[in-house]
Design a protein around this motif. Structure first.
Motif, PDB file in Angstrom:
ATOM      1  N   LEU A   1      -0.863 -12.746   7.518  1.00  0.00           N
ATOM      2  CA  LEU A   1      -1.142 -11.325   7.722  1.00  0.00           C
ATOM      3  C   LEU A   1       0.153 -10.522   7.660  1.00  0.00           C
TER       4      LEU A   1
ATOM      5  N   TYR B   1       1.339 -10.479   4.036  1.00  0.00           N
ATOM      6  CA  TYR B   1       0.506  -9.596   3.217  1.00  0.00           C
ATOM      7  C   TYR B   1       0.904  -8.130   3.390  1.00  0.00           C
ATOM      8  N   TYR B   2       1.135  -7.730   4.635  1.00  0.00           N
ATOM      9  CA  TYR B   2       1.427  -6.322   4.897  1.00  0.00           C
ATOM     10  C   TYR B   2       2.906  -5.967   4.785  1.00  0.00           C
ATOM     11  N   THR B   3       3.757  -6.959   4.433  1.00  0.00           N
ATOM     12  CA  THR B   3       5.183  -6.655   4.248  1.00  0.00           C
ATOM     13  C   THR B   3       5.677  -6.996   2.842  1.00  0.00           C
TER      14      THR B   3
ATOM     15  N   ALA C   1       2.789  -4.246  -1.280  1.00  0.00           N
ATOM     16  CA  ALA C   1       1.718  -4.041  -0.299  1.00  0.00           C
ATOM     17  C   ALA C   1       1.164  -2.623  -0.395  1.00  0.00           C
ATOM     18  N   LYS C   2      -0.153  -2.504  -0.428  1.00  0.00           N
ATOM     19  CA  LYS C   2      -0.781  -1.185  -0.489  1.00  0.00           C
ATOM     20  C   LYS C   2      -0.578  -0.419   0.815  1.00  0.00           C
ATOM     21  N   VAL C   3      -0.586  -1.156   1.904  1.00  0.00           N
ATOM     22  CA  VAL C   3      -0.336  -0.566   3.222  1.00  0.00           C
ATOM     23  C   VAL C   3       0.773  -1.377   3.885  1.00  0.00           C
ATOM     24  N   TYR C   4       1.847  -0.708   4.293  1.00  0.00           N
ATOM     25  CA  TYR C   4       2.949  -1.389   4.976  1.00  0.00           C
ATOM     26  C   TYR C   4       2.668  -1.358   6.472  1.00  0.00           C
ATOM     27  N   LEU C   5       2.362  -2.534   7.041  1.00  0.00           N
ATOM     28  CA  LEU C   5       1.993  -2.600   8.452  1.00  0.00           C
ATOM     29  C   LEU C   5       2.500  -3.916   9.047  1.00  0.00           C
TER      30      LEU C   5
ATOM     31  N   ALA D   1       0.722  -5.662  12.081  1.00  0.00           N
ATOM     32  CA  ALA D   1      -0.682  -6.066  11.986  1.00  0.00           C
ATOM     33  C   ALA D   1      -1.019  -7.306  12.818  1.00  0.00           C
TER      34      ALA D   1
END
Length: 409
Positions: A364, A367-369, A373-377, A380
């Motif tokens: 996770l 994926y978010y880094t 990435a579509k969303v940088y979170l 998460a």
């Protein structure tokens, strides 16, 4: 009798302390070593780190019930010594690893023999009374805490000064010294009249769980533990990767932060648990602890400056009152000749969480880094951890208050 029991708690405290120092000393250098062997950045190293954790957890999931049942048959001391020796071999493998595959093999070896924590739990259950059980389990937590003060801080300094591999040699020396200490000092805790024959049908994860199903509340609390530890891997498996990526921390800072975690956990479980638990009981301690855990994870996910990670450790580590409380509740529902089996079931549950948790949390995070990435979170995993911890709270509450379920239906 009381003095012998107090001495035995001291022995097991030192044994677990040295074991945790050895475990913690390698944490700050794992991202760098994986990156060196695989030639990848820290975000990708998180994925490979999760595979190592899963390898360890899966073999422990299979073998923890075997060793738990063996400890019910032959005693805690023998199984504990075999486990400590296995950890020493594991660290040597990892110190010498020329490839990532060697690291993987080392974690499998450790997973097979890695029952020291569960056997220590059974040991504490053997020597405890109803009145001091939570306090004694709290001492185990304090050993974890103190070990995480010394281990990661020492590992970060050694890693910066001498390279990624040196902390593994230090961990191997500590594990083998711990084995020697146990061999000469640690007494047996399980009386012969409380032992039972080894049964293969009970010495596996399914058989162990089936035995625990004789105690419905224990089975439900195992589910609560599963969610609790899956959630905890948002911190346990993700901390180094998150702080290096998000705030640019070096190995020494990662080690220092984990040292602060250890200090706070030690204060909570050795000090606060001894005060709070007798006043409000194990059940309420469990609820308050899970609430603090959930709040701490939410705050970690929202942190956008380095100092916040240190500040938010306070509510998160206050959650440490939950772990000795839930172990105390469960141990009180199981007969003396099945405490090893219970601790094996708990360890298998924790191992299952260690199979699921790192895979979910590290992937996770990755994926978010990732660059596209579509969303940088990056927070998460902490947000998911907060949700899972809250769910664990609900399961524990309704397990211990079945009348509430009846009223709701």
């Amino acid at each position: 009798m009381a003095s012998n029991r107090n001495a035995a708690v001291g022995f097991i405290f030192i044994t677990v302390l040295i074991d945790v120092i050895g475990f913690g000393i390698i944490i700050p250098v794992m991202p760098g070593l994986i990156g060196e062997l695989k030639g990848v950045d820290v975000s990708t190293a998180a994925k490979y780190g999760s595979y190592l954790t899963v390898a360890y957890a899966f073999t422990q999931f299979i073998f923890a019930p075997v060793l738990g049942n063996l400890s019910d048959r032959y005693g805690r001391r023998t199984v504990l010594l075999c486990s400590l020796f296995g950890f020493g071999i594991d660290y040597i493998f990892m110190a010498l690893a020329p490839t990532y595959g060697w690291l993987f093999l080392g974690r499998i070896i450790a997973g097979i023999t890695g029952s020291s924590f569960s056997t220590a739990g059974a040991y504490i259950a053997d020597i405890s009374t109803v009145d001091n059980r939570a306090k004694n389990f709290g001492m185990l937590g304090a050993a974890f805490g103190l070990g995480f003060i010394i281990g990661p801080a020492l590992g970060g300094v050694i890693g910066d000064l001498f390279g990624h591999r040196t902390p593994f040699y230090a961990a191997a020396i500590l594990a083998l010294l711990n084995w020697l200490y146990g061999y000469f000092v640690l007494p047996e805790s399980l009386n012969k009249e409380n032992r039972r024959p080894f049964q293969l049908k009970r010495a596996n994860p399914v058989g162990s769980l089936m035995q625990m199903m004789k105690f419905p509340s224990v089975t439900s609390l195992l589910l609560s533990i599963l969610l609790l530890y899956v959630a905890a891997h948002a911190v346990m498996s993700n901390w180094s990767y998150f702080t290096i990526h998000r705030f640019g921390w070096d190995k020494a800072t990662v080690g220092a932060s984990l040292g602060v975690v250890g200090l706070l956990v030690g204060l909570v479980q050795a000090g606060l648990t001894r005060v709070i638990n007798p006043k409000i009981g194990s059940e309420k301690s469990l609820y308050y602890g899970m609430a603090f855990y959930s709040a701490g994870m939410l705050l970690f996910g929202l942190a956008n400056q380095s100092w916040m990670m240190f500040a938010f450790l306070v509510p998160y580590c206050l959650g440490g009152i939950a772990q000795p409380a839930i172990q105390s509740v469960m141990a009180g529902k199981i007969p003396a000749n099945a405490q090893g089996e219970l601790q094996g079931a708990i360890t298998s549950t924790m191992s299952l969480a260690a199979i699921i948790g790192p895979y979910i949390m590290n992937n996770l995070f990755a994926y978010y880094t990732q660059k596209n990435a579509k969303v940088y979170l990056p927070g998460a995993p902490f947000f998911l951890g907060a949700v899972l911890m809250a769910t664990s709270f609900v399961i524990a509450y309704y397990t211990l208050h079945p009348s509430k379920v009846q009223k709701a239906t």
